[in-house]
Design a protein around this motif. Structure first.
Motif, short mmCIF file in Angstrom:
data_model
loop_
_atom_site.label_atom_id
_atom_site.label_comp_id
_atom_site.label_asym_id
_atom_site.label_seq_id
_atom_site.Cartn_x
_atom_site.Cartn_y
_atom_site.Cartn_z
N ASP A 174 1.02 -1.03 -0.16
CA ASP A 174 0.27 -0.15 -0.09
C ASP A 174 0.92 1.14 0.19
O ASP A 174 0.67 1.95 -0.64
N TYR A 175 1.88 1.12 0.76
CA TYR A 175 2.70 2.52 0.78
C TYR A 175 3.14 2.33 -1.10
O TYR A 175 3.82 3.84 -0.91
N LEU A 176 3.58 1.56 -0.88
CA LEU A 176 4.59 1.72 -2.47
C LEU A 176 3.68 1.81 -3.58
O LEU A 176 3.85 3.04 -4.54
N VAL A 177 2.40 2.04 -3.36
CA VAL A 177 1.39 2.59 -4.65
C VAL A 177 0.79 3.97 -4.22
O VAL A 177 1.68 4.56 -5.20
N ALA A 178 0.88 4.17 -3.08
CA ALA A 178 1.14 5.64 -3.05
C ALA A 178 2.65 6.20 -3.29
O ALA A 178 1.96 7.01 -3.65
N SER A 179 3.52 5.96 -2.91
CA SER A 179 4.59 6.36 -2.70
C SER A 179 5.22 6.88 -4.90
O SER A 179 5.46 7.38 -4.85
N LEU A 191 -0.70 13.56 1.02
CA LEU A 191 -1.80 13.64 1.35
C LEU A 191 -2.52 11.59 1.16
O LEU A 191 -3.63 10.98 0.71
N ILE A 192 -1.43 11.15 -0.63
CA ILE A 192 -2.13 9.85 -0.99
C ILE A 192 -2.21 8.35 -0.15
O ILE A 192 -1.97 8.60 0.21
N VAL A 193 -0.76 9.22 0.97
CA VAL A 193 -0.25 7.80 1.61
C VAL A 193 -1.68 7.67 2.56
O VAL A 193 -1.56 6.91 3.15
N GLY A 194 -2.01 9.07 3.85
CA GLY A 194 -3.17 8.69 4.12
C GLY A 194 -4.47 8.17 3.31
O GLY A 194 -5.36 7.22 3.90
N PHE A 222 -4.13 6.37 0.74
CA PHE A 222 -4.13 4.86 0.93
C PHE A 222 -4.04 3.65 1.56
O PHE A 222 -3.99 2.93 1.84
N VAL A 223 -2.96 4.23 2.54
CA VAL A 223 -2.40 3.73 3.99
C VAL A 223 -3.36 3.75 4.60
O VAL A 223 -3.91 2.75 5.66
N HIS A 224 -3.47 4.54 5.36
CA HIS A 224 -4.42 4.97 6.59
C HIS A 224 -6.23 5.14 6.31
O HIS A 224 -6.80 5.09 7.20
N GLY A 225 -6.94 4.82 5.24
CA GLY A 225 -8.17 4.39 4.62
C GLY A 225 -8.68 6.22 4.62
O GLY A 225 -10.03 6.61 4.85
N GLU A 226 -7.68 7.25 4.95
CA GLU A 226 -8.72 8.42 5.41
C GLU A 226 -8.85 8.97 4.27
O GLU A 226 -8.84 9.01 3.44
N ALA A 227 -10.00 9.73 4.47
CA ALA A 227 -10.78 10.65 3.14
C ALA A 227 -9.94 11.93 3.01
O ALA A 227 -9.16 12.60 3.67
N LEU A 228 -9.83 12.61 1.81
CA LEU A 228 -9.33 13.44 0.84
C LEU A 228 -9.67 15.16 1.75
O LEU A 228 -8.45 15.50 2.73
N TRP A 229 -10.96 15.07 2.66
CA TRP A 229 -11.40 16.19 3.55
C TRP A 229 -10.37 16.13 4.71
O TRP A 229 -10.13 17.14 5.34
#
Ligand code: ATP
Ligand code: MG
Lengths: 284, 248
Positions: B51-56, B205-208, B210-217
């Protein structure tokens, strides 16, 4: 109708005064040649008329537009060959022309345009594989594909072999017979003489002479007579060539001598041109 | 609109026809993803490493493609005289720029989709929960980095230097901003530098998401910094962008 009207056009780049107030007019359907040595201001003039550069003074009217405003309607009506430009190296000739054709409301047929500039056998070749002269022909095709009324050609045949140059001349004549107006710059006097209805010689940002090729030669004055007598080359300039020649040959005959390498010639456009440039340098 | 689509199609043709741009701009981040995915596996802080790799690699992609690819493309075209030549055709300048941006964004989106898909198929990564946030984050990132790419194109003087300059910016930036792995153990001064880099915020933003399942907001401040960088880029581009090759 006048296609291009230029009055007292001025342009400077920092300290360099590239155009010092030039004026000329080009009629619709006319082929107008701009001649001059390197740095005379030809490209500057042409690019102001195309809308690339801003003038510092004077007025310019091209097809009823001020090119400085570069309106789209104006750009629909002109075709441009820049002194230097390259195209996407990996597209083919036909692809590139199709891209450009799409920019115009009314464009020429792509295949026909390619054939017109003699690139038919290269139409599916990538541009990076074209020779210098072939790239120049592509530039020409790109200038024509929008079916312009007015075509600017900045040294269009530089790099052409003699045969290609002849072919380009034929093309320019063809365009002229279609009623297109053409402004071309060139370093080749024969080209100017062959193609231009009228031409202007530019030097150091000033027009030193303007007229038809015939007028320029007529205005150039005396006929030259050259001969070699006792090994010494003599050059005679005269406004009365008949009398001068008669006297000369008469004297030689009575003295029983031969005038070796005897030659009578009118000034060529090239002589006139070089003379004009020399005159300008003299005051230094 | 017809002209825009026409130019977009032309730009796509030019892009894919050129092997260097297709490989370095589109393929390289994808290959890097496959390479890293093969080397690193397991979990990090309880989350799958993939997941980190995808985001990175999406973050690296935005720098490499939207920023670098765009800048190099425009500089090369400017120096060849293509931009100048097109200026005397009826194609409006704004349409040309819009199509160039759209074209590189298409490449970036394809690249992102490829990475997502390979992550799923090859490394069994989970799909993100919140697709809307993914789309918006990718959109904001692409816009900001395109604007910075335009600015870079305006500032770079020659096509020979373009690739070098761009890489000197992209690689350290990606490294410092956490695109190649966590930066927690970096010395303080490097973290200070990272704090001003735009990519740091995109990675956040993107790690949040993809990895932590956060919303953009969840991170309005982060978005604000990205937008600010985008505006700075756009301002530089508007002031400094030239259509003609530099002399000599
Ligand atoms: N963009 C520019 N910046 C500064 N000086 C320029 C620029 N363009 C042209 N000049 C100068 O203006 C003068 C006229 O240049 P121009 O290119 O118009 O000449 P030209 O007649 O087209 O020459 P050539 O036959 O070599 O193409 C030259 O002295 C040139 O150095
Ligand atoms: Mg010139």
């Amino acid at each position: 109708m006048t296609a291009i009207r230029v009055r007292d056009l001025r342009k400077r780049y920092g300290q360099v005064e590239a155009l010092r107030g030039i004026s000329f007019e080009i009629e619709e359907g006319e082929v107008f040649g701009l001649l001059g040595p390197n740095g005379a201001g030809k490209t500057t003039t042409v690019e102001i008329l195309e809308g690339y550069r801003r003038r510092d003074g004077g007025s310019v009217d091209v097809l009823g537009h001020d090119p400085q405003r570069a309106e789209r309607a104006f750009r629909e009506r002109i075709g441009v060959v820049l002194q230097h430009s390259e195209m996407w190296p990996n597209l083919t000739v036909a692809e590139t022309l199709r891209v450009f054709a799409g920019y115009y409301r009314r464009s020429r047929d792509v295949g026909e345009t390619i054939a017109l500039v003699g690139l038919g056998h290269k139409r599916d070749d990538r541009i990076k594989t074209l020779s210098g002269g072939q790239k120049r022909r592509l530039d020409l095709a790109l200038a024509l594909v929008g079916d312009p009324e007015l075509v600017f050609l900045d040294e269009p045949t530089t790099g052409f072999d003699p045969q290609a140059r002849r072919a380009a001349w034929e093309m320019v004549r063809g365009l002229r017979s279609l009623g297109k107006t053409i402004l071309l710059t060139t370093h080749y006097l024969d080209e100017a003489q062959q193609l231009a209805d009228r031409l202007a010689v530019l030097r150091d940002g000033e027009i030193v002479t303007i007229g038809t090729p015939g007028e320029l030669v007529d205005a150039s004055g005396p006929t030259e007579i050259r001969y070699r007598l006792d090994g010494e080359l003599t050059l005679l300039r005269t406004d009365e060539p008949t009398r001068a020649l008669h006297e000369l040959t008469g004297r030689a005959l009575t003295e029983g001598r031969e005038l070796r390498d005897l030659e009578v010639r009118r000034a060529s456009l090239e002589d006139v041109y070089l003379e004009l440039l020399r005159e300008e340098e003299a005051p230094e | 609109m017809r002209l825009f689509l026409h130019q977009l199609r032309a730009d796509q043709l030019v892009f894919w026809r050129n092997r260097e741009s297709a490989i370095f701009v589109y393929l390289f981040p994808v290959l890097l993803f496959l390479l890293l995915g093969t080397v690193y596996g397991g979990t990090y802080e309880g989350r799958p490493v993939v997941d980190y790799l995808v985001a990175s690699l999406i973050a690296y992609g935005v720098a490499n493609t939207a920023f670098g690819g765009l800048a190099i493309m425009l500089v090369v075209r400017r120096e060849l005289g293509i931009l100048k030549r097109i200026r005397s055709t009826p194609l409006p300048a704004a349409t040309y720029v819009a199509a160039a941006l759209a074209s590189i964004v298409v490449v970036f989106l394809l690249q992102t989709a490829t990475i997502l898909l390979l992550g799923k198929l090859v490394y069994d990564a989970a799909w993100p929960d919140d697709w809307l946030s993914v789309a918006l984050a990718v959109g904001v990132g692409a816009a900001a980095f395109c604007a910075l790419g335009l600015a870079a194109a305006a500032l770079i003087r020659s096509s020979e230097g373009a690739a070098a300059v761009v890489n000197v910016i992209i690689l350290p930036m990606t490294f410092l901003s956490g695109g190649f792995g966590p930066t927690r153990d970096f010395p303080d001064f490097l973290q200070r530098i990272a704090d001003v880099l735009p990519l740091t915020y995109f990675v956040e933003l993107i790690v949040g998401i993809f990895v932590h399942g956060e919303a953009l907001w969840a991170k309005p401040g982060t978005i604000a910094v990205l937008v600010l960088w985008g505006l700075i880029g756009a301002a530089i581009a508007v002031r400094r962008f030239r259509w003609e090759p530099r002399l000599g």
